[in-house]
Design a protein around this motif. Structure first.
Motif, PDB file in Angstrom:
ATOM      1  N   TRP A 156       0.834  -1.196   0.000  1.00  0.00           N
ATOM      2  CA  TRP A 156       0.000   0.000   0.000  1.00  0.00           C
ATOM      3  C   TRP A 156       0.869   1.246   0.000  1.00  0.00           C
ATOM      4  N   ARG A 157       0.493   2.170  -0.892  1.00  0.00           N
ATOM      5  CA  ARG A 157       1.249   3.406  -1.050  1.00  0.00           C
ATOM      6  C   ARG A 157       0.601   4.524  -0.243  1.00  0.00           C
ATOM      7  N   PHE A 158       1.421   5.201   0.540  1.00  0.00           N
ATOM      8  CA  PHE A 158       0.920   6.275   1.388  1.00  0.00           C
ATOM      9  C   PHE A 158       0.901   7.600   0.618  1.00  0.00           C
ATOM     10  N   THR A 159       0.038   8.510   1.069  1.00  0.00           N
ATOM     11  CA  THR A 159      -0.012   9.839   0.440  1.00  0.00           C
ATOM     12  C   THR A 159       1.068  10.756   0.997  1.00  0.00           C
ATOM     13  N   GLY A 160       1.652  10.394   2.120  1.00  0.00           N
ATOM     14  CA  GLY A 160       2.682  11.244   2.713  1.00  0.00           C
ATOM     15  C   GLY A 160       3.514  10.444   3.681  1.00  0.00           C
ATOM     16  N   THR A 161       4.272  11.151   4.515  1.00  0.00           N
ATOM     17  CA  THR A 161       5.173  10.453   5.433  1.00  0.00           C
ATOM     18  C   THR A 161       4.851  10.759   6.892  1.00  0.00           C
ATOM     19  N   ASP A 162       3.787  11.511   7.129  1.00  0.00           N
ATOM     20  CA  ASP A 162       3.397  11.839   8.499  1.00  0.00           C
ATOM     21  C   ASP A 162       2.355  10.818   8.968  1.00  0.00           C
ATOM     22  N   VAL A 163       2.854   9.611   9.258  1.00  0.00           N
ATOM     23  CA  VAL A 163       1.979   8.473   9.508  1.00  0.00           C
ATOM     24  C   VAL A 163       2.483   7.742  10.749  1.00  0.00           C
ATOM     25  N   ASP A 164       1.560   7.213  11.536  1.00  0.00           N
ATOM     26  CA  ASP A 164       1.966   6.294  12.607  1.00  0.00           C
ATOM     27  C   ASP A 164       2.139   4.919  11.968  1.00  0.00           C
ATOM     28  N   TRP A 165       3.370   4.634  11.556  1.00  0.00           N
ATOM     29  CA  TRP A 165       3.616   3.476  10.699  1.00  0.00           C
ATOM     30  C   TRP A 165       3.229   2.163  11.371  1.00  0.00           C
ATOM     31  N   ASP A 166       3.656   1.980  12.593  1.00  0.00           N
ATOM     32  CA  ASP A 166       3.410   0.688  13.252  1.00  0.00           C
ATOM     33  C   ASP A 166       1.917   0.449  13.474  1.00  0.00           C
ATOM     34  N   ALA A 167       1.222   1.476  13.935  1.00  0.00           N
ATOM     35  CA  ALA A 167      -0.219   1.322  14.163  1.00  0.00           C
ATOM     36  C   ALA A 167      -0.945   1.067  12.850  1.00  0.00           C
ATOM     37  N   THR A 168      -0.495   1.735  11.799  1.00  0.00           N
ATOM     38  CA  THR A 168      -1.142   1.556  10.500  1.00  0.00           C
ATOM     39  C   THR A 168      -0.910   0.140   9.970  1.00  0.00           C
ATOM     40  N   TYR A 169       0.320  -0.342  10.145  1.00  0.00           N
ATOM     41  CA  TYR A 169       0.585  -1.720   9.710  1.00  0.00           C
ATOM     42  C   TYR A 169      -0.349  -2.700  10.417  1.00  0.00           C
ATOM     43  N   THR A 170      -0.419  -2.576  11.729  1.00  0.00           N
ATOM     44  CA  THR A 170      -1.273  -3.475  12.510  1.00  0.00           C
ATOM     45  C   THR A 170      -2.728  -3.355  12.074  1.00  0.00           C
ATOM     46  N   GLY A 171      -3.142  -2.124  11.823  1.00  0.00           N
ATOM     47  CA  GLY A 171      -4.529  -1.900  11.421  1.00  0.00           C
ATOM     48  C   GLY A 171      -4.850  -2.479  10.055  1.00  0.00           C
ATOM     49  N   ILE A 172      -3.964  -2.274   9.109  1.00  0.00           N
ATOM     50  CA  ILE A 172      -4.223  -2.781   7.752  1.00  0.00           C
ATOM     51  C   ILE A 172      -4.213  -4.308   7.743  1.00  0.00           C
ATOM     52  N   ARG A 173      -3.261  -4.872   8.455  1.00  0.00           N
ATOM     53  CA  ARG A 173      -3.220  -6.338   8.543  1.00  0.00           C
ATOM     54  C   ARG A 173      -4.541  -6.875   9.088  1.00  0.00           C
ATOM     55  N   ALA A 174      -5.059  -6.234  10.107  1.00  0.00           N
ATOM     56  CA  ALA A 174      -6.315  -6.692  10.706  1.00  0.00           C
ATOM     57  C   ALA A 174      -7.480  -6.569   9.726  1.00  0.00           C
ATOM     58  N   VAL A 175      -7.511  -5.496   8.964  1.00  0.00           N
ATOM     59  CA  VAL A 175      -8.584  -5.304   7.987  1.00  0.00           C
ATOM     60  C   VAL A 175      -8.491  -6.361   6.882  1.00  0.00           C
TER      61      VAL A 175
END
Lengths: 301, 301, 301, 301
Positions: free
Chosen positions: B189-208
């Motif tokens: 998945w490609r992000f729109t920017g770099t101001d992201v909580d990377w670890d939380a987002t990874y965990t969240g996307i994996r769960a989805v």
């Protein structure tokens, strides 16, 4: 010609059997890789090409799938025993059978905080194994069951040292009082009998292996293996012997001083090869041993 | 001679960096495999063998280890950005850098019901990935970050069918209303920017991804991928695009009727090859796309 | 919802087709791994689960085997073209097809000094590849063929140096005037058309790649790749472009001085990871490029 | 506690040693993977963590590289003997050593019709192996050498049948009078002594194995293995015993009749798993056997 067929064995390797219980809303899954090998009155197949006593390996495959349905597939030790006994008892030329099984673990996918009824994600890298050997007929029949785990990858970031070793003219290693220790453990434990709660014992032994790896202050991987093996025998009376093989997966501290940095023991290169290779057999004093349980394997368990 | 060097890139692949935080009683571990590749003013190295502008791949390796100490190694997206920006900003001939990272997950060993401070066991088969591209200098500099997961092996034992498909003269497949569906998912998945909580987002996307795989009643793996991708974009506004590649790992019901048995849809052969291969790109309508984020990769992320 | 299916493709990967000509005393063998992928009017399969336009991947598999019999399987480029054209021409919803093929080489077993009629031993580690793309109908139809080789493992024990490189604060590498150079080459060459003697061209290009690797005095792997690519284009007018990917498989001289020995540049450690990764694209000046030949691959060729 | 350390061994696995002779214009290369394992007075390392008798595995690694320079590296059997004798003779606590070696073959690149002086391409998929065991001191010292080959992949397209086999209630296989037979052979042969022309013997045995595979009309893979083993013993008097392990890599004829085609026995699916697994031990009648040569291996040879 004074040349002889001194040994032989044949079978079907790596039957990928998946058994799902669907007679309930909450499905159950068992995912295994079964290898069957037979010994017996098969010399003619080699010496003259006469196949009249040879049960095809294709039939062995069919039997693996059929038994998963007919007899069920729960603990792999029971499934292996059922298969091995069948070949020995029901197929006349077979005098002995060795069945090796690998099992891949699955865990339920979490949805809304609960494990899903029929969806799983593969759990862990490790593989549970069983090797079952059955020999002989009727009253003379004997069985051996070896449970195991492989590819159990563990790492500790302190609590390990290696020093005071022998030095010769080819030694350049420096002693260390604090290092990373990591391995991909293979452990195989031989049971004294077959009246065992296999699944609970597997879970219990795995936990003991991990606990000892974590809590023993290690002076060498050798010492850790000894503690692991001894603890399993101490806590599981149905285990007669455990064999441990552990690659020492080296994590080398990287010298950052050329860049004006102090590593602080925190940055490592995980090396691939070579690796240390440590082996240990731990047994009860009064155990007579059982070479039949280990011999002539197919290499899967 | 009308032959030209039309493209080039070079770097150091598969630096196996392990970073442990030991400045606290409860250690933390990050275990990664980093690949760096550089683009820029390097044509002379090819055309004439002049290496005067070439930063050695050995130096790139050193930088990966040094940065893990100097800058730390937490979220792999941040680590990749730091490395890529360094190469572009600090090494004159470099005009662009692509950094690909694989991360292996560890979970704390349980001892007496609690996670151990400094001992871990490898968790899951899956690999978290990140691909970071940085191009250009100063105000003109642009960055792209692609997060991902691979080898996410999932299986559902019902809730999947495949029927109503096109039939031609080479079709022998029978439709099915109930089958096992399994895959080893690759998602990027490609992000729109770099101001992201990377670890939380990874965990969240994996769960989805797992939730959609579990809960969508699947008429085809294609449909499941679409639901996965759409849900990720719907729930993670910082994701512009997601690419999914899913082998359809066939689990074939075994015909047990020759043995007088009914399979009841419970016994399967897990086949190796061939396998279906389903790909999907899901994006926001107004996304202009970003070929730079995906091009000329080293194949690790 | 402003989310869209921006791309898709599906197929059957890794069909292991072996074709033997047995209509003559001296048999011939072709051993391939075929991956087919289709593009076209398949969005409904994703968006609504409607499979009515979807040719099953199982059918694609059947077609691979049927075509090996029906059309024959000689040069893999021709076989790939036949398959790709069939899918585009004969299956209505298909607008484009990409077929990737790996071929494993066999050589005849020598018996009494002659190659045996029907027995082979696997030759070499390398894999010949082809990627064929066909798009469009009738007069508008276009085709691209990319031949290739991978896992072509080569080593030279002198005639390679690396010096005069850029030095920064992370550089510790020392220059060398004489080193071992080894790689596992991947090369893919795009043809200008389809009227080619595929087998002879493959043999010829392979020989040129090996010759250049051997005879160019290398100032860097980059330079060697350029010479390889340029020579192929110079000698094979039907090749428009060649892409080369070469891991620099490091062979590190071992310091034997602690043991009172001089290495004499003769004893090396063959390291696994990390490795350099050098990429080059070499093309004719007037070539417009053909992104369609390379895009959206399945990763096998 | 009545628990004992019943066995142990330790060493360094997979030292990737490459030795090039450069003292002549025409270089020579040996490319090996060496595993050393030691037995002896090492129980304290396990039981108390006392390392004072333990020669580090790192030292064993150094010795492998040093010996490649100091003693040379020609035939792997000689190199293994030198290493094993050194550990037993020169390191006091060592009572026995087992050295396992894999060798990768290279062939000279052809340039202008001649083999190049210092450039090679990897030859074949097969791996030559040696396992050397040395036990005891001085007059009591005994040695065993086992040569071998693995991953020798062979296929014959006729001259193989399988029929007249045992049938039970799980048998569905149909007999066949003409099939493809393929395997990836592992063969290990034990020598009666160490005064052998190792390289010539390896070449000779490999040729005999291939010849028998090709020329024996096979009624089963079992029969082929017997012929292979017997021929090696008949033609190589210094070989006492040979052990053969052969997966039956199934090539399944594809039913093309649904497409109106006759296969003519020419189109096959090369299946991955499961596979038959056939094992045979062939020995001289008067050979007493040598379990020490085979026991407690590290699995590389």
């Amino acid at each position: 010609m004074p040349i002889t067929l001194a040994g032989h064995q044949y079978g079907k390797a790596e039957n990928r059997v998946v058994r799902i219980r669907r007679d309930r809303a909450r499905h159950e899954i068992r995912d295994v890789n079964v290898t069957t090998t037979l010994r017996g009155d098969f010399a003619d197949a080699y010496l003259t090409g006469d196949q009249s006593k040879v049960l095809p390996t294709d039939t062995q495959k069919n039997t693996c799938y059929a038994y998963a349905g007919e007899k069920g597939l729960d603990a792999i030790e029971d499934y292996g025993l059922a298969l091995a006994r069948h070949f020995v008892d029901d197929v006349a030329p077979v005098s002995g059978a060795r069945v090796e099984i690998e099992e891949y673990a699955w865990q339920r996918v979490e949805v809304d905080g609960a494990g899903h009824d029929h969806t799983w994600v593969r759990a862990g890298a490790e593989v549970r194994t069983a090797a079952v050997v059955v020999e002989g007929e009727g009253e003379q029949q004997r069985s051996w069951v070896v449970g195991g785990v492989k590819e159990l990858v563990v790492l500790k970031s302190t609590g390990s040292e290696f020093s005071g070793f022998l030095v010769d003219g080819y030694t350049t290693l420096q002693p260390t009082r604090d290092r990373v220790m990591a391995t991909s453990l293979v452990a195989n434990w031989r049971f004294t009998g077959t009246d065992v709660d296999w699944d609970a014992t597997y879970t219990g032994i795995r936990a003991v292996l991990l606990r000892e790896f974590a809590t023993v202050h290690s002076l060498a991987l050798q010492q850790t293996l000894w503690h692991m093996g001894r603890a399993v025998l101490a806590e599981f009376p149905r285990v007669a012997e455990i064999r441990l093989v552990a690659p020492n997966k080296h994590h080398l501290p990287v010298d950052l001083s050329p860049f004006g940095l102090d590593n602080h023991g925190e940055v490592f290169h995980a090396d691939d090869r070579p690796y240390g290779l440590i082996q240990a057999v731990v047994a009860r004093d009064d155990d007579p041993g059982a070479p039949q349980a280990w011999a002539f394997g197919a290499g899967r368990a």
